[in-house]
Design a protein around this motif. Structure first.
Motif, PDB file in Angstrom:
ATOM      1  N   PRO A 211     -10.985 -20.569   1.226  1.00 25.50           N
ATOM      2  CA  PRO A 211      -9.750 -20.652   2.020  1.00 25.50           C
ATOM      3  C   PRO A 211      -9.667 -21.900   2.895  1.00 25.50           C
ATOM      4  CG  PRO A 211     -11.218 -18.985   2.924  1.00 25.50           C
ATOM      5  CD  PRO A 211     -11.855 -19.492   1.672  1.00 25.50           C
TER       6      PRO A 211
ATOM      7  N   ASN B 287      -3.842 -19.474  10.814  1.00 30.95           N
ATOM      8  CA  ASN B 287      -3.438 -19.316   9.416  1.00 30.95           C
ATOM      9  C   ASN B 287      -4.649 -19.434   8.508  1.00 30.95           C
ATOM     10  OD1 ASN B 287      -0.503 -19.289   9.825  1.00 30.95           O
ATOM     11  ND2 ASN B 287      -0.780 -21.406  10.469  1.00 30.95           N
TER      12      ASN B 287
ATOM     13  N   THR C  57      -5.249 -19.601   4.367  1.00 26.12           N
ATOM     14  CA  THR C  57      -4.538 -19.744   3.104  1.00 26.12           C
ATOM     15  C   THR C  57      -5.542 -19.823   1.969  1.00 26.12           C
ATOM     16  OG1 THR C  57      -2.892 -21.046   4.294  1.00 26.12           O
ATOM     17  CG2 THR C  57      -2.793 -21.119   1.900  1.00 26.12           C
TER      18      THR C  57
ATOM     19  N   SER D 157      -3.206 -14.873   1.660  1.00 18.81           N
ATOM     20  CA  SER D 157      -3.024 -15.684   2.864  1.00 18.81           C
ATOM     21  C   SER D 157      -2.656 -14.756   4.018  1.00 18.81           C
ATOM     22  CB  SER D 157      -1.929 -16.722   2.645  1.00 18.81           C
ATOM     23  OG  SER D 157      -2.330 -17.625   1.621  1.00 18.81           O
TER      24      SER D 157
END
Length: 135
Positions: free
Chosen positions: A39, A53, A55, A60
């Motif tokens: 990620p 965040n 992703t 996500s």
């Protein structure tokens, strides 16, 4: 300016991640997927609110929080927890997840990387370290 501002970091390597996921009760199929994903993470500050965040090609997630204030969170593996995030200095984010399986995630940011230390279970019985580099 904090080391993490304006940067994205990508996972480079993990130590003991499979054992960490096992301690959280993550099933084998989800663990296999989790072990193959790299990620990208980003921490953004807007006023007194932070957005973190994560992703990846698998899943996500985004969490929004204010330092020291409890918020509800659904983890990547589907657990529902109550979390509190605090800063220890400008570059160390402590993320305390309370629920059936308590977890503490400590993210230490530098200009070039993040070291993420995750502990699960009573007294931090299982420890995992993940290393991210700026992309």
């Amino acid at each position: 300016m904090a080391a993490w501002e304006g940067k994205k970091y990508k996972l480079e390597k993990s130590e003991n991640f499979d054992e960490y996921m096992k301690a959280l009760g993550v099933g084998m199929v989800l663990r296999k997927m989790g072990n193959t994903v790299s990620p990208t993470v980003e921490l953004v500050k807007n006023g007194d609110e932070y957005t973190f965040n994560t992703t990846s090609t698998f899943k996500s997630t985004t969490i929004k929080f204010k330092l020291g204030e409890e918020f509800e969170e659904e983890t990547v593996d589907g657990r529902k927890v109550k979390s509190v995030c605090t800063l220890d200095g400008p570059n160390k984010l402590i993320h305390d997840q309370k629920g059936e399986k308590p977890t503490i995630i400590i993210r230490e940011f530098t200009d070039t990387d993040i070291t993420v230390t995750m502990t699960a279970g009573e007294g931090g019985a299982v420890k995992c370290v993940r290393y991210y580099k700026v992309v």
